[in-house]
Scaffold this motif. Structure first.
Motif, PDB file in Angstrom:
ATOM      1  N   MET A 152       0.838  -1.207   0.000  1.00  0.00           N
ATOM      2  CA  MET A 152       0.000   0.000   0.000  1.00  0.00           C
ATOM      3  C   MET A 152       0.869   1.252   0.000  1.00  0.00           C
ATOM      4  SD  MET A 152      -3.400  -0.714   2.328  1.00  0.00           S
ATOM      5  CE  MET A 152      -2.495  -0.769   3.865  1.00  0.00           C
ATOM      6  N   TYR A 153       1.978   1.221   0.725  1.00  0.00           N
ATOM      7  CA  TYR A 153       2.874   2.376   0.755  1.00  0.00           C
ATOM      8  C   TYR A 153       3.480   2.630  -0.621  1.00  0.00           C
ATOM      9  CZ  TYR A 153       6.803   5.374   1.996  1.00  0.00           C
ATOM     10  OH  TYR A 153       7.708   6.405   2.055  1.00  0.00           O
ATOM     11  N   LYS A 154       3.906   1.558  -1.298  1.00  0.00           N
ATOM     12  CA  LYS A 154       4.454   1.719  -2.651  1.00  0.00           C
ATOM     13  C   LYS A 154       3.400   2.278  -3.598  1.00  0.00           C
ATOM     14  CE  LYS A 154       8.029  -1.864  -2.422  1.00  0.00           C
ATOM     15  NZ  LYS A 154       8.519  -3.132  -3.036  1.00  0.00           N
ATOM     16  N   LEU A 155       2.165   1.842  -3.435  1.00  0.00           N
ATOM     17  CA  LEU A 155       1.088   2.354  -4.286  1.00  0.00           C
ATOM     18  C   LEU A 155       0.863   3.838  -4.033  1.00  0.00           C
ATOM     19  CD1 LEU A 155      -1.187   1.837  -6.305  1.00  0.00           C
ATOM     20  CD2 LEU A 155      -2.653   1.192  -4.371  1.00  0.00           C
ATOM     21  N   MET A 156       0.895   4.261  -2.779  1.00  0.00           N
ATOM     22  CA  MET A 156       0.703   5.676  -2.462  1.00  0.00           C
ATOM     23  C   MET A 156       1.855   6.530  -2.996  1.00  0.00           C
ATOM     24  SD  MET A 156      -2.231   5.862  -1.043  1.00  0.00           S
ATOM     25  CE  MET A 156      -2.707   4.450  -2.063  1.00  0.00           C
ATOM     26  N   VAL A 157       3.070   5.969  -2.979  1.00  0.00           N
ATOM     27  CA  VAL A 157       4.216   6.693  -3.526  1.00  0.00           C
ATOM     28  C   VAL A 157       4.059   6.872  -5.027  1.00  0.00           C
ATOM     29  CG1 VAL A 157       6.706   6.587  -3.941  1.00  0.00           C
ATOM     30  CG2 VAL A 157       5.804   5.993  -1.694  1.00  0.00           C
ATOM     31  N   SER A 158       3.646   5.800  -5.716  1.00  0.00           N
ATOM     32  CA  SER A 158       3.472   5.882  -7.171  1.00  0.00           C
ATOM     33  C   SER A 158       2.340   6.827  -7.553  1.00  0.00           C
ATOM     34  CB  SER A 158       3.212   4.492  -7.745  1.00  0.00           C
ATOM     35  OG  SER A 158       2.010   3.943  -7.213  1.00  0.00           O
ATOM     36  N   LEU A 159       1.340   6.952  -6.705  1.00  0.00           N
ATOM     37  CA  LEU A 159       0.219   7.869  -6.979  1.00  0.00           C
ATOM     38  C   LEU A 159       0.470   9.275  -6.442  1.00  0.00           C
ATOM     39  CD1 LEU A 159      -2.815   5.524  -6.171  1.00  0.00           C
ATOM     40  CD2 LEU A 159      -1.910   6.131  -8.419  1.00  0.00           C
ATOM     41  N   ASN A 160       1.611   9.467  -5.793  1.00  0.00           N
ATOM     42  CA  ASN A 160       1.974  10.770  -5.230  1.00  0.00           C
ATOM     43  C   ASN A 160       0.926  11.264  -4.219  1.00  0.00           C
ATOM     44  OD1 ASN A 160       3.664  12.997  -4.893  1.00  0.00           O
ATOM     45  ND2 ASN A 160       2.672  14.170  -6.526  1.00  0.00           N
ATOM     46  N   LEU A 161       0.521  10.353  -3.330  1.00  0.00           N
ATOM     47  CA  LEU A 161      -0.509  10.672  -2.340  1.00  0.00           C
ATOM     48  C   LEU A 161       0.028  10.694  -0.912  1.00  0.00           C
ATOM     49  CD1 LEU A 161      -3.558   8.628  -3.694  1.00  0.00           C
ATOM     50  CD2 LEU A 161      -3.148  11.082  -3.872  1.00  0.00           C
ATOM     51  N   LEU A 162       1.334  10.675  -0.739  1.00  0.00           N
ATOM     52  CA  LEU A 162       1.885  10.773   0.611  1.00  0.00           C
ATOM     53  C   LEU A 162       1.618  12.159   1.184  1.00  0.00           C
ATOM     54  CD1 LEU A 162       5.336   8.949   0.332  1.00  0.00           C
ATOM     55  CD2 LEU A 162       3.181   8.064   1.246  1.00  0.00           C
ATOM     56  N   ASN A 163       1.356  12.191   2.482  1.00  0.00           N
ATOM     57  CA  ASN A 163       1.090  13.438   3.207  1.00  0.00           C
ATOM     58  C   ASN A 163      -0.171  14.141   2.695  1.00  0.00           C
ATOM     59  OD1 ASN A 163       2.042  15.020   5.419  1.00  0.00           O
ATOM     60  ND2 ASN A 163       2.690  16.607   4.009  1.00  0.00           N
ATOM     61  N   THR A 164      -1.150  13.324   2.286  1.00  0.00           N
ATOM     62  CA  THR A 164      -2.436  13.861   1.850  1.00  0.00           C
ATOM     63  C   THR A 164      -3.555  13.079   2.535  1.00  0.00           C
ATOM     64  OG1 THR A 164      -2.611  12.369  -0.053  1.00  0.00           O
ATOM     65  CG2 THR A 164      -1.493  14.483  -0.402  1.00  0.00           C
ATOM     66  N   TYR A 165      -4.731  13.679   2.550  1.00  0.00           N
ATOM     67  CA  TYR A 165      -5.890  12.991   3.118  1.00  0.00           C
ATOM     68  C   TYR A 165      -6.232  11.734   2.336  1.00  0.00           C
ATOM     69  CZ  TYR A 165      -6.715  17.328   5.734  1.00  0.00           C
ATOM     70  OH  TYR A 165      -6.602  18.409   6.566  1.00  0.00           O
ATOM     71  N   TRP A 166      -6.199  11.825   1.005  1.00  0.00           N
ATOM     72  CA  TRP A 166      -6.567  10.676   0.187  1.00  0.00           C
ATOM     73  C   TRP A 166      -5.604   9.519   0.354  1.00  0.00           C
ATOM     74  CZ3 TRP A 166     -11.313  10.675  -1.066  1.00  0.00           C
ATOM     75  CH2 TRP A 166     -11.965  11.851  -1.394  1.00  0.00           C
ATOM     76  N   GLY A 167      -4.363   9.804   0.678  1.00  0.00           N
ATOM     77  CA  GLY A 167      -3.414   8.726   0.923  1.00  0.00           C
ATOM     78  C   GLY A 167      -3.797   7.879   2.119  1.00  0.00           C
ATOM     79  N   VAL A 168      -4.482   8.479   3.079  1.00  0.00           N
ATOM     80  CA  VAL A 168      -4.966   7.732   4.247  1.00  0.00           C
ATOM     81  C   VAL A 168      -6.310   7.081   3.963  1.00  0.00           C
ATOM     82  CG1 VAL A 168      -5.638   7.923   6.684  1.00  0.00           C
ATOM     83  CG2 VAL A 168      -3.725   9.261   5.812  1.00  0.00           C
ATOM     84  N   ILE A 169      -7.158   7.753   3.186  1.00  0.00           N
ATOM     85  CA  ILE A 169      -8.537   7.304   3.003  1.00  0.00           C
ATOM     86  C   ILE A 169      -8.659   6.178   1.987  1.00  0.00           C
ATOM     87  CG2 ILE A 169     -10.814   8.025   2.198  1.00  0.00           C
ATOM     88  CD1 ILE A 169     -10.194  10.811   3.288  1.00  0.00           C
ATOM     89  N   LEU A 170      -8.022   6.319   0.816  1.00  0.00           N
ATOM     90  CA  LEU A 170      -8.291   5.426  -0.309  1.00  0.00           C
ATOM     91  C   LEU A 170      -8.019   3.942  -0.037  1.00  0.00           C
ATOM     92  CD1 LEU A 170      -7.156   7.519  -3.409  1.00  0.00           C
ATOM     93  CD2 LEU A 170      -9.474   7.011  -2.622  1.00  0.00           C
ATOM     94  N   PRO A 171      -6.929   3.555   0.642  1.00  0.00           N
ATOM     95  CA  PRO A 171      -6.705   2.118   0.833  1.00  0.00           C
ATOM     96  C   PRO A 171      -7.792   1.396   1.612  1.00  0.00           C
ATOM     97  CG  PRO A 171      -4.686   3.348   1.231  1.00  0.00           C
ATOM     98  CD  PRO A 171      -5.782   4.351   1.117  1.00  0.00           C
ATOM     99  N   GLY A 172      -8.618   2.126   2.351  1.00  0.00           N
ATOM    100  CA  GLY A 172      -9.627   1.450   3.158  1.00  0.00           C
ATOM    101  C   GLY A 172     -11.061   1.734   2.770  1.00  0.00           C
ATOM    102  N   VAL A 173     -11.287   2.292   1.573  1.00  0.00           N
ATOM    103  CA  VAL A 173     -12.652   2.681   1.217  1.00  0.00           C
ATOM    104  C   VAL A 173     -13.549   1.468   0.953  1.00  0.00           C
ATOM    105  CG1 VAL A 173     -12.091   4.970   0.339  1.00  0.00           C
ATOM    106  CG2 VAL A 173     -11.923   2.991  -1.175  1.00  0.00           C
ATOM    107  N   VAL A 174     -12.978   0.340   0.566  1.00  0.00           N
ATOM    108  CA  VAL A 174     -13.760  -0.893   0.423  1.00  0.00           C
ATOM    109  C   VAL A 174     -13.282  -1.849   1.500  1.00  0.00           C
ATOM    110  CG1 VAL A 174     -14.474  -2.767  -1.087  1.00  0.00           C
ATOM    111  CG2 VAL A 174     -14.018  -0.502  -2.053  1.00  0.00           C
ATOM    112  N   SER A 175     -13.981  -1.867   2.613  1.00  0.00           N
ATOM    113  CA  SER A 175     -13.588  -2.677   3.763  1.00  0.00           C
ATOM    114  C   SER A 175     -14.144  -4.086   3.622  1.00  0.00           C
ATOM    115  CB  SER A 175     -14.108  -2.041   5.050  1.00  0.00           C
ATOM    116  OG  SER A 175     -13.977  -2.913   6.138  1.00  0.00           O
ATOM    117  N   PRO A 176     -13.307  -5.122   3.720  1.00  0.00           N
ATOM    118  CA  PRO A 176     -13.828  -6.491   3.614  1.00  0.00           C
ATOM    119  C   PRO A 176     -14.811  -6.830   4.727  1.00  0.00           C
ATOM    120  CG  PRO A 176     -11.523  -6.484   4.295  1.00  0.00           C
ATOM    121  CD  PRO A 176     -11.846  -5.091   3.887  1.00  0.00           C
ATOM    122  N   THR A 177     -14.591  -6.272   5.914  1.00  0.00           N
ATOM    123  CA  THR A 177     -15.533  -6.516   7.008  1.00  0.00           C
ATOM    124  C   THR A 177     -16.891  -5.909   6.704  1.00  0.00           C
ATOM    125  OG1 THR A 177     -13.700  -6.502   8.588  1.00  0.00           O
ATOM    126  CG2 THR A 177     -15.916  -6.226   9.478  1.00  0.00           C
ATOM    127  N   ALA A 178     -16.895  -4.675   6.185  1.00  0.00           N
ATOM    128  CA  ALA A 178     -18.154  -4.030   5.825  1.00  0.00           C
ATOM    129  C   ALA A 178     -18.841  -4.750   4.668  1.00  0.00           C
ATOM    130  CB  ALA A 178     -17.904  -2.563   5.467  1.00  0.00           C
TER     131      ALA A 178
END
Length: 301
Positions: A152-178
């Motif tokens: 997930m960290y490598k994906l955020m680096v490639s998308l240039n989303l480090l130090n942004t709100y979306w970098g925290v939000i996007l990896p968990g928007v589809v929760s397997p538990t939900a």
């Protein structure tokens, strides 16, 4: 013979009423002990919260001199901790609070939206690979989140989303538990509503939004609390993604107050007390749907 029969009848009536009285007394005693048991458990569970609130009004030196002291001493208790909380480190606490609110609100809305649609689709539609997808959802639920941090960290680096709100939000928007929870709940809903809506000319998205989603309100209420709690208390992933003090979330920011050189426990406690308020408000708003959703969603499927 008649007198003997009447005596037997009276004895049976007496025994029946006596049995009912004994049964009623046993039920009252049983309920009393059950209520007393849960009251004791509630006190034990709420004591740390009580201690946290009381200690947040005390100076730091009192915490070290008196130790685990939960007594209310008005002579030493004051609002200095809360005043210094908003003024310490250039008022970063408000920035941390704002960041957590934005991430929690956006993350919860997107998770409920996307996860409910995925769970609904897996429950009501028959298509090739449906069981495989559901199996993968169950498999992801069993994978520790720590194993996913590096990809997930490598994906955020490639998308240039480090130090942004979306970098925290996007990896968990589809929760397997939900997804699992919504799938189990939607599987118990009658398909007759869908057929009736199709006859009226409603589209598939219209069926979900106008017909099925209102029937899933208890599930939405339950998952709103659980998802919001997870987003609000998330510590490890925001710690990895966020790089500057201004972008820290509340758990990360409060933990930064503890350093090898200085530990401001009084400010930490007062900040922790205020951090509880949003989750309490969300629970009070959704408590009925929360209880109904967990009860019904747990037995349907």
């Amino acid at each position: 013979m008649e007198s003997h029969a009447s005596n037997i009848g009276s004895k049976e009536k007496y025994n029946d009423s006596s049995y009912k009285n004994n049964l009623f007394a046993r039920n009252i005693i049983g309920r009393f002990f059950i209520v007393a048991f849960f009251v004791v458990l509630s006190i034990i569970a709420l004591f740390p919260l009580y201690y946290l609130i009381v200690s947040s009004f005390k100076p730091a030196d009192q915490l070290f001199t008196t130790g685990l002291d939960a007594t209310i001493n008005l002579k030493v208790m004051n609002l200095k901790n809360y005043i210094s909380l908003f003024g310490s480190q250039g008022g970063l606490y408000l920035s941390w609070y704002k960041n957590s609110l934005i991430i929690t609100i956006l993350g919860t809305i997107l998770t409920l939206l996307l996860s409910s649609m995925v769970g609904y689709g897996l429950a009501v539609y028959q298509f090739r690979g449906r069981n495989l997808i559901f199996t993968l959802v169950l498999f992801i639920m069993m994978v520790p989140v720590e194993m996913l941090l590096l990809p997930m960290y490598k994906l955020m680096v490639s998308l240039n989303l480090l130090n942004t709100y979306w970098g925290v939000i996007l990896p968990g928007v589809v929760s397997p538990t939900a997804v699992f929870f919504f799938r189990q709940y939607a599987a118990g809903l009658s398909k007759d509503f869908m057929d009736a809506a199709r006859i009226d000319g409603c589209t598939e998205f219209g069926i979900f939004w106008r017909v099925m989603a209102p029937l899933m309100i208890p599930a939405f209420g339950a998952m709103t609390i659980l998802v919001a709690l997870g987003n609000w208390n998330n510590f490890l992933w925001p710690l990895i993604v966020m790089r500057t003090d201004q972008m820290f979330t509340l758990p990360v920011g409060l933990m930064s107050l503890l350093t090898p050189y200085e530990s401001n426990y009084s400010v930490l406690l007062s900040g922790s007390v205020l951090s509880i308020l949003p989750i309490v408000i969300i629970y009070l708003i959704n408590q009925e749907a929360f209880m109904s959703g967990l009860t019904v969603g747990g037995i349907k499927g």
